[in-house]
Design a protein around this motif. Structure first.
Motif, mmCIF file in Angstrom:
data_model
loop_
_atom_site.group_PDB
_atom_site.id
_atom_site.type_symbol
_atom_site.label_atom_id
_atom_site.label_comp_id
_atom_site.label_asym_id
_atom_site.label_seq_id
_atom_site.Cartn_x
_atom_site.Cartn_y
_atom_site.Cartn_z
ATOM 1 N N GLY A 26 0.825 -1.191 0.000
ATOM 2 C CA GLY A 26 0.000 0.000 0.000
ATOM 3 C C GLY A 26 0.863 1.246 0.000
ATOM 4 N N SER A 27 0.329 2.320 0.564
ATOM 5 C CA SER A 27 1.015 3.612 0.561
ATOM 6 C C SER A 27 2.002 3.691 1.716
ATOM 7 C CB SER A 27 -0.008 4.743 0.665
ATOM 8 O OG SER A 27 -0.891 4.714 -0.426
ATOM 9 N N ILE A 28 3.209 3.196 1.463
ATOM 10 C CA ILE A 28 4.246 3.139 2.479
ATOM 11 C C ILE A 28 5.355 4.125 2.138
ATOM 12 C CG2 ILE A 28 5.988 1.678 3.575
ATOM 13 C CD1 ILE A 28 3.203 0.879 4.312
ATOM 14 N N SER A 29 5.833 4.836 3.145
ATOM 15 C CA SER A 29 6.982 5.700 2.964
ATOM 16 C C SER A 29 8.029 5.368 4.010
ATOM 17 C CB SER A 29 6.578 7.166 3.108
ATOM 18 O OG SER A 29 7.723 7.988 3.150
ATOM 19 N N SER A 30 9.268 5.363 3.589
ATOM 20 C CA SER A 30 10.358 5.060 4.522
ATOM 21 C C SER A 30 10.545 6.148 5.565
ATOM 22 C CB SER A 30 11.654 4.864 3.745
ATOM 23 O OG SER A 30 11.996 6.051 3.050
ATOM 24 N N ILE A 31 9.913 7.296 5.346
ATOM 25 C CA ILE A 31 10.053 8.399 6.297
ATOM 26 C C ILE A 31 9.336 8.097 7.608
ATOM 27 C CG2 ILE A 31 9.481 10.815 6.723
ATOM 28 C CD1 ILE A 31 9.648 11.292 3.728
ATOM 29 N N TYR A 32 8.252 7.374 7.535
ATOM 30 C CA TYR A 32 7.375 7.193 8.691
ATOM 31 C C TYR A 32 7.696 5.916 9.447
ATOM 32 C CZ TYR A 32 5.204 11.010 6.349
ATOM 33 O OH TYR A 32 5.004 12.218 5.757
ATOM 34 N N PRO A 33 7.396 5.921 10.735
ATOM 35 C CA PRO A 33 7.822 4.818 11.580
ATOM 36 C C PRO A 33 7.116 3.498 11.299
ATOM 37 C CG PRO A 33 6.503 6.368 12.841
ATOM 38 C CD PRO A 33 6.752 6.992 11.511
ATOM 39 N N ASP A 71 14.223 -2.804 5.350
ATOM 40 C CA ASP A 71 14.621 -2.799 3.943
ATOM 41 C C ASP A 71 13.564 -2.011 3.191
ATOM 42 O OD1 ASP A 71 15.118 -3.325 1.261
ATOM 43 O OD2 ASP A 71 15.804 -5.366 1.644
ATOM 44 N N ASN A 72 13.849 -0.757 2.902
ATOM 45 C CA ASN A 72 12.847 0.110 2.288
ATOM 46 C C ASN A 72 12.510 -0.321 0.860
ATOM 47 O OD1 ASN A 72 12.557 1.828 4.559
ATOM 48 N ND2 ASN A 72 14.471 2.847 4.002
ATOM 49 N N ALA A 73 13.447 -0.895 0.175
ATOM 50 C CA ALA A 73 13.178 -1.368 -1.190
ATOM 51 C C ALA A 73 12.147 -2.488 -1.204
ATOM 52 C CB ALA A 73 14.474 -1.831 -1.834
ATOM 53 N N LYS A 74 12.094 -3.245 -0.114
ATOM 54 C CA LYS A 74 11.152 -4.362 -0.012
ATOM 55 C C LYS A 74 9.966 -4.043 0.883
ATOM 56 C CE LYS A 74 14.688 -7.923 -0.694
ATOM 57 N NZ LYS A 74 15.336 -9.137 -0.124
ATOM 58 N N ASN A 75 9.921 -2.821 1.411
ATOM 59 C CA ASN A 75 8.849 -2.443 2.367
ATOM 60 C C ASN A 75 8.738 -3.474 3.493
ATOM 61 O OD1 ASN A 75 8.134 -0.063 1.096
ATOM 62 N ND2 ASN A 75 6.451 -0.972 -0.044
ATOM 63 N N THR A 76 9.873 -3.864 4.006
ATOM 64 C CA THR A 76 9.915 -4.931 5.003
ATOM 65 C C THR A 76 10.689 -4.469 6.229
ATOM 66 O OG1 THR A 76 9.810 -6.640 3.294
ATOM 67 C CG2 THR A 76 10.615 -7.310 5.459
#
Length: 115
Positions: A26-33, A71-76
């Motif tokens: 979904g709408s995930i950003s690496s900025i947010y916790p 891992d921001n590239a994997k949203n994991t």
């Protein structure tokens, strides 16, 4: 919308290790916790570890034993749990908070520490 799916829970002996994973969609950003909470039977949900773009925080009871990574590239997000104790037994929930402050939770994964 955001969906979180945890994996990696199970039964482990005291002193052992486990690694939990949580994949977000979904709408995930690496900025947010993003991170982990846990809830043991009869107890309130408590912070385990959380990570944002510039720092990470841990609950007092897990400092020095658990490590969170992302891992921001994997949203994991991962939770490496070492030196596990019986009191770490709980359902572990993945967590994400978006830019408007909405909180999202995974379905939970059981971790049981027992001989």
């Amino acid at each position: 919308q955001v969906q979180l799916v945890e994996s990696g829970g199970g039964l482990v002996q005291p002193g052992g290790s486990l690694r939990l994973s949580c994949v977000a969609s979904g709408s995930i950003s690496s900025i947010y916790p993003m991170g982990w909470y846990r809830q043991a039977p009869g107890k309130q949900r408590e912070l385990v570890a959380i990570i944002s773009s510039d720092n990470s925080n841990y609950g007092e009871s897990v400092k020095g034993r658990f490590a969170i990574s992302r891992d921001n590239a994997k949203n994991t997000v991962y939770l490496q749990m070492n030196s596990l104790k019986a009191e770490d037994t709980a359902v572990y929930y993945c967590y994400y908070r978006d830019y408007v402050g909405s909180r999202y939770w995974g379905q939970g994964t059981q971790v049981t520490v027992s001989p």
